[in-house]
Design a protein around this motif. Structure first.
Motif, short mmCIF file in Angstrom:
data_model
loop_
_atom_site.label_atom_id
_atom_site.label_comp_id
_atom_site.label_asym_id
_atom_site.label_seq_id
_atom_site.Cartn_x
_atom_site.Cartn_y
_atom_site.Cartn_z
N VAL A 11 0.85 -1.18 0.00
CA VAL A 11 0.00 0.00 0.00
C VAL A 11 0.88 1.23 0.00
N GLN A 12 0.38 2.31 -0.57
CA GLN A 12 1.13 3.56 -0.55
C GLN A 12 0.98 4.25 0.80
N ALA A 13 1.95 5.06 1.12
CA ALA A 13 1.89 5.83 2.36
C ALA A 13 0.59 6.65 2.40
N GLY A 14 -0.04 6.64 3.56
CA GLY A 14 -1.32 7.32 3.71
C GLY A 14 -2.51 6.42 3.48
N GLY A 15 -2.26 5.25 2.96
CA GLY A 15 -3.33 4.31 2.67
C GLY A 15 -3.74 3.49 3.88
N SER A 16 -4.63 2.54 3.63
CA SER A 16 -5.18 1.72 4.71
C SER A 16 -5.14 0.24 4.34
N LEU A 17 -5.04 -0.57 5.35
CA LEU A 17 -5.17 -2.01 5.23
C LEU A 17 -5.91 -2.53 6.45
N ARG A 18 -6.55 -3.65 6.27
CA ARG A 18 -7.22 -4.31 7.40
C ARG A 18 -6.72 -5.73 7.49
N LEU A 19 -6.15 -6.06 8.63
CA LEU A 19 -5.71 -7.41 8.90
C LEU A 19 -6.77 -8.14 9.70
N SER A 20 -6.89 -9.42 9.45
CA SER A 20 -7.79 -10.24 10.24
C SER A 20 -7.07 -11.53 10.61
N CYS A 21 -7.48 -12.09 11.73
CA CYS A 21 -6.87 -13.32 12.22
C CYS A 21 -7.96 -14.15 12.88
N ALA A 22 -8.15 -15.33 12.36
CA ALA A 22 -9.18 -16.22 12.89
C ALA A 22 -8.52 -17.35 13.66
N ALA A 23 -9.02 -17.58 14.85
CA ALA A 23 -8.54 -18.67 15.69
C ALA A 23 -9.49 -19.85 15.56
N SER A 24 -8.92 -21.03 15.43
CA SER A 24 -9.73 -22.24 15.33
C SER A 24 -9.08 -23.36 16.14
N GLY A 25 -9.85 -24.39 16.38
CA GLY A 25 -9.34 -25.51 17.14
C GLY A 25 -9.96 -25.58 18.52
N SER A 26 -9.23 -26.11 19.47
CA SER A 26 -9.75 -26.34 20.81
C SER A 26 -9.67 -25.07 21.64
N ILE A 27 -10.57 -24.15 21.30
CA ILE A 27 -10.56 -22.87 21.98
C ILE A 27 -11.41 -22.90 23.23
N GLY A 28 -12.47 -23.68 23.19
CA GLY A 28 -13.37 -23.72 24.33
C GLY A 28 -14.42 -22.65 24.21
N SER A 29 -14.83 -22.11 25.32
CA SER A 29 -15.87 -21.09 25.30
C SER A 29 -15.31 -19.80 24.75
N ARG A 30 -16.21 -18.93 24.36
CA ARG A 30 -15.76 -17.69 23.73
C ARG A 30 -14.99 -16.81 24.71
N ASP A 31 -15.09 -17.06 25.98
CA ASP A 31 -14.34 -16.26 26.95
C ASP A 31 -13.01 -16.89 27.32
N SER A 32 -12.65 -17.97 26.65
CA SER A 32 -11.46 -18.68 27.09
C SER A 32 -10.18 -18.09 26.52
N LEU A 33 -10.29 -17.17 25.58
CA LEU A 33 -9.09 -16.49 25.09
C LEU A 33 -8.84 -15.27 25.96
N GLN A 83 -7.42 -2.60 11.97
CA GLN A 83 -7.63 -1.60 10.93
C GLN A 83 -6.47 -0.62 10.99
N MET A 84 -5.74 -0.52 9.90
CA MET A 84 -4.55 0.33 9.86
C MET A 84 -4.79 1.46 8.87
N ASN A 85 -4.84 2.67 9.38
CA ASN A 85 -5.04 3.86 8.55
C ASN A 85 -3.80 4.74 8.59
N SER A 86 -3.73 5.64 7.64
CA SER A 86 -2.61 6.59 7.58
C SER A 86 -1.27 5.86 7.69
N LEU A 87 -1.14 4.84 6.93
CA LEU A 87 0.06 4.00 7.01
C LEU A 87 1.30 4.78 6.58
N LYS A 88 2.40 4.44 7.24
CA LYS A 88 3.69 5.07 6.99
C LYS A 88 4.70 4.00 6.56
N PRO A 89 5.72 4.41 5.84
CA PRO A 89 6.75 3.42 5.49
C PRO A 89 7.33 2.70 6.70
#
Length: 118
Positions: A11-33, A83-89
């Motif tokens: 992305v060019q400087a000043g631009g935006s990107l959105r990263l996502s990360c999904a957890a899977s497997g033996s996580i248990g209840s939603r409060d277990s992380l 969410q990453m905005n106003s990205l810099k080198p």
């Protein structure tokens, strides 16, 4: 538990990107992380915290990204977003997703490269 990260790229400087990360497997209840977050690393440097969100707590950000990056979490989907905005080198790095389980074990994702051109 496995982590799958998405969203890196070029992305060019000043631009935006959105990263996502999904957890899977033996996580248990939603409060277990206990926390989900993002770190980044540049070759030759130590891995550093970018943003982290703790169960039932406020998000925490590195000073260098405050006001530009926003971390959020979808507990139902065990997914964390950055969410990453106003990205810099200087934001160019490999970004790693991290979760801390209820056992206090840490799990790391495979890393996704973010490159910000000037």
């Amino acid at each position: 538990v496995q982590l799958q990260a998405y969203g890196g790229g070029l992305v060019q400087a000043g631009g935006s990107l959105r990263l996502s990360c999904a957890a899977s497997g033996s996580i248990g209840s939603r409060d277990s992380l206990i926390s989900m977050g993002w770190y980044r690393q540049v070759p030759g440097n130590e891995r550093e915290l970018v943003a982290r969100i703790v169960r039932d707590g406020p998000p925490r950000y590195a000073d260098s990204v405050k006001g530009r990056f926003t971390i959020s979490r979808d507990n139902d989907e065990n997914t964390v977003y950055l969410q990453m905005n106003s990205l810099k080198p200087l934001d160019t790095a490999t970004y790693y997703c991290n979760v801390v389980l209820s056992t206090f074990d840490e799990v790391w994702g495979q890393g996704t490269l973010v490159t910000v051109s000037s």
